[in-house]
Motif scaffolding. Structure first.
Motif, mmCIF file in Angstrom:
data_model
loop_
_atom_site.group_PDB
_atom_site.id
_atom_site.type_symbol
_atom_site.label_atom_id
_atom_site.label_comp_id
_atom_site.label_asym_id
_atom_site.label_seq_id
_atom_site.Cartn_x
_atom_site.Cartn_y
_atom_site.Cartn_z
ATOM 1 N N GLU A 228 -2.697 -0.732 6.148
ATOM 2 C CA GLU A 228 -4.305 -0.155 6.007
ATOM 3 C C GLU A 228 -4.948 -0.853 6.925
ATOM 4 O O GLU A 228 -4.865 -2.050 7.378
ATOM 5 N N SER A 229 -6.093 -0.112 7.605
ATOM 6 C CA SER A 229 -6.876 -0.487 8.381
ATOM 7 C C SER A 229 -8.281 -0.133 8.157
ATOM 8 O O SER A 229 -8.358 1.253 8.021
ATOM 9 N N ARG A 236 -7.770 4.023 7.348
ATOM 10 C CA ARG A 236 -6.318 4.541 7.718
ATOM 11 C C ARG A 236 -5.493 3.978 6.622
ATOM 12 O O ARG A 236 -5.626 2.810 6.258
ATOM 13 N N ARG A 237 -4.572 4.659 6.272
ATOM 14 C CA ARG A 237 -3.584 4.212 5.288
ATOM 15 C C ARG A 237 -2.210 4.698 5.287
ATOM 16 O O ARG A 237 -2.106 5.773 5.454
ATOM 17 N N VAL A 238 -1.073 3.870 5.388
ATOM 18 C CA VAL A 238 0.306 4.313 5.456
ATOM 19 C C VAL A 238 0.728 4.341 3.842
ATOM 20 O O VAL A 238 0.410 3.532 3.270
ATOM 21 N N GLY A 244 5.638 11.748 -0.844
ATOM 22 C CA GLY A 244 6.350 11.757 0.251
ATOM 23 C C GLY A 244 5.729 10.458 1.142
ATOM 24 O O GLY A 244 5.298 9.434 0.546
ATOM 25 N N LYS A 245 6.018 10.437 2.452
ATOM 26 C CA LYS A 245 5.722 9.528 3.318
ATOM 27 C C LYS A 245 4.962 9.782 4.522
ATOM 28 O O LYS A 245 4.772 11.068 4.760
ATOM 29 N N GLY A 246 3.986 9.036 4.995
ATOM 30 C CA GLY A 246 3.076 9.512 5.915
ATOM 31 C C GLY A 246 2.056 8.418 6.175
ATOM 32 O O GLY A 246 1.926 7.524 5.700
ATOM 33 N N THR A 247 0.989 9.189 6.927
ATOM 34 C CA THR A 247 -0.040 8.363 7.246
ATOM 35 C C THR A 247 -1.485 9.367 6.906
ATOM 36 O O THR A 247 -1.342 10.354 7.289
ATOM 37 N N VAL A 248 -2.588 8.667 6.566
ATOM 38 C CA VAL A 248 -3.689 9.293 6.189
ATOM 39 C C VAL A 248 -4.701 8.515 6.913
ATOM 40 O O VAL A 248 -4.798 7.540 6.922
ATOM 41 N N ALA A 350 7.166 3.328 6.849
ATOM 42 C CA ALA A 350 6.770 4.747 6.773
ATOM 43 C C ALA A 350 5.656 5.035 7.965
ATOM 44 O O ALA A 350 4.495 3.993 8.204
ATOM 45 N N GLY A 351 5.387 6.196 8.187
ATOM 46 C CA GLY A 351 4.400 6.381 9.171
ATOM 47 C C GLY A 351 4.553 5.424 10.502
ATOM 48 O O GLY A 351 5.629 4.935 10.959
ATOM 49 N N GLU A 352 3.325 4.686 10.843
ATOM 50 C CA GLU A 352 3.341 3.835 11.785
ATOM 51 C C GLU A 352 3.283 2.527 11.083
ATOM 52 O O GLU A 352 2.198 1.802 11.673
ATOM 53 N N GLY A 353 3.695 2.083 10.252
ATOM 54 C CA GLY A 353 3.477 0.781 9.487
ATOM 55 C C GLY A 353 4.600 0.769 8.326
ATOM 56 O O GLY A 353 5.710 1.212 8.114
#
Length: 475
Positions: A228-229, A236-238, A244-248, A350-353
């Motif tokens: 997360e950032s 932002r959270r992975v 599911g998997k992803g980024t929000v 997952a996602g970009e992290g």
């Protein structure tokens, strides 16, 4: 079948809120206009109807069940969740939450999870909400589909999948039957995008004031690198899990009293759950007016109260429990470093992290990479073993807490922290917290008078401790 009627005192409050378009009441009730057959949020910018042409409802689904269709302008599906049921028993609140989930679960399964018979569940929901459980589920699906059609550029097929309808044909049939409108009519001139890894873009609204500066500072100081950032205006959270998997990514837009959210996921049917969880983490459904009153009643000087205070959550119960165990008897910075080590060693790509590790991964690890006493490592494994057994999570909240307390190394403070941030329980006063005790000794508040918002009192005291540190940097 009639829902619990609007109370007389609420009718007058709602009338005044509607006439003033008071944003503090957004989502607490809905205005149905008998002359047009449309229902709106109290903040709708449309011309105000006459009082004799108006009916009030606690829930959007109740207005739909009465034959009204949602306004395409103020989008009732986007309103913050209603706090109208705070006084209702726990079973009703849990039932409402489970019935609102997408994809929908069979009513029989929900009754089993609640520990009641299916017949009693139907009776309970029908008496409180004015409709059978299955009807409530259908309305939640329709409202979410409408939201995606109006706010995202997803294809109708993807919207149908995300809302749990399975096919565009089923979605169209449900909309025609309920609203006499097609998905195309609801979408209007907005074009849909190609059907490739859909990017979901929606607005998540809140009742102002919202103290993003406080939330941003709190979350950034505890962010897990790579998972997360937090920037000046985004969170932002992975994620990875059953939804599911992803980024929000959530971007704060104070001019709209909302966050603009972008979600990329490999499981469309889990989108609603991810968005709901993000709303909980950012505490978007809180009523700042009630919280302010509670803090004042507890004895916090009005000039010291954080205006727009929110309770920043943790992405999952299990993660909150891990943070609590890893934070025992160490500083916040040391705790975050320990959590980052856990994710680096056991997290899932997952996602970009990297997403926070699953309970099974933590339970099966010797945790040799963590620099802490063996007893604390075992406490972490004990906690992970509990959460690795999914059947344990379906029981009553009180039973869960009682069982957690039997685990060696898991005490009342850990449970309170887990529930306050992992479940976003609004009524947890961390009386055993060292910082809370120090500030409380000086201020002498009366926590019981802050109920049922004692978690916010805890946050308020933490904030006051931070302020004292800034005033006395050498202390």
């Amino acid at each position: 079948m009639t829902a619990t009627p609007i109370q007389p005192e609420d009718t007058e409050r709602f009338r005044q809120a509607r006439l003033s378009r008071d944003s503090r009441f957004d989502g607490q009730f809905f205005v149905a206009v008998k002359s047009t057959g449309i229902f709106c949020r109290p903040v709708c910018p449309a011309r105000l109807p006459k009082e004799e042409n108006v009916d009030y409802y606690y829930h959007a689904a109740q207005a739909m069940h009465a034959g009204f269709r949602p306004c395409l302008r103020c989008r009732p599906d986007s309103a913050p969740l209603s706090g109208a049921w705070n006084g209702v028993n726990t079973t009703v609140k849990r039932a409402e939450t489970l019935l609102s989930a997408i994809p929908p679960q069979p009513v029989t399964t929900i009754a089993e999870r609640l520990g009641i018979s299916e017949r009693y569940l139907r009776k309970l929901i029908s008496s409180r909400l004015g409709m059978p459980p299955a009807q409530w589920q259908k309305y939640q699906q329709l409202l979410f589909a409408k939201r995606l059609l109006q706010q995202s550029d997803m294809s109708v097929e993807s919207v149908a999948a995300a809302a749990g309808f399975g096919s565009a044909r089923r979605l169209q049939a449900a909309m025609k039957q309920t609203w006499s409108m097609s998905p195309g009519q609801i979408r209007g001139s907005k074009a849909s995008g190609p059907d490739v890894t859909p990017v979901i873009k929606v607005m998540l609204y809140y009742r102002p004031p919202y103290n993003w500066e406080h939330v941003q500072h709190f979350l950034s100081g505890r962010a897990i690198a790579g998972t997360e950032s937090v920037t000046d205006n985004t969170y932002r959270r992975v994620f990875s899990g059953p939804h599911g998997k992803g980024t929000v990514v959530a971007e704060h837009q104070p001019q709209h009293s909302a966050f603009a959210v972008t979600l990329v996921t490999d499981f469309l049917q889990g989108a609603r759950a991810v968005l709901d969880n993000l709303s909980r983490v950012l505490d978007l459904h809180a009523d700042p007016h009630l919280i302010n009153q509670a803090l004042t009643a507890a004895g916090i000087p009005p000039g010291d109260i954080v205006q727009g205070l929110r309770l920043p959550g943790v992405w999952s119960e299990f993660e909150a429990g891990c943070r609590a165990v890893l934070g025992q008897q160490v500083s916040v910075k040391a705790a975050v470093n320990n959590v980052a080590l856990l994710v680096n060693e056991l997290g899932e790509a997952a996602g970009e992290g990297s997403a926070f590790p699953l309970p099974q991964a933590v339970a099966g690890s010797d945790l040799a990479f963590l620099r802490m006493p063996g007893a604390r490592k075992q406490a972490l494994r004990n906690l992970a073993g509990f959460y690795a057994q999914d059947d344990r999570l379906t029981g009553a909240q009180g039973d869960k807490e009682s069982t957690l307390l039997t685990l060696k190394g898991i005490g009342p403070w850990t449970i309170d922290y887990l529930m306050m941030r992992g479940v976003s329980d609004p009524d947890r006063y961390l009386s055993g917290d060292l910082i809370v005790r120090k500030v409380a000794d000086k201020l002498n508040p009366e926590p019981q008078k802050a109920a049922p918002w004692r978690s916010y009192l805890t946050l308020q005291l933490w904030h006051m401790a931070d302020q004292l540190k800034q005033e006395k940097p050498d202390a």
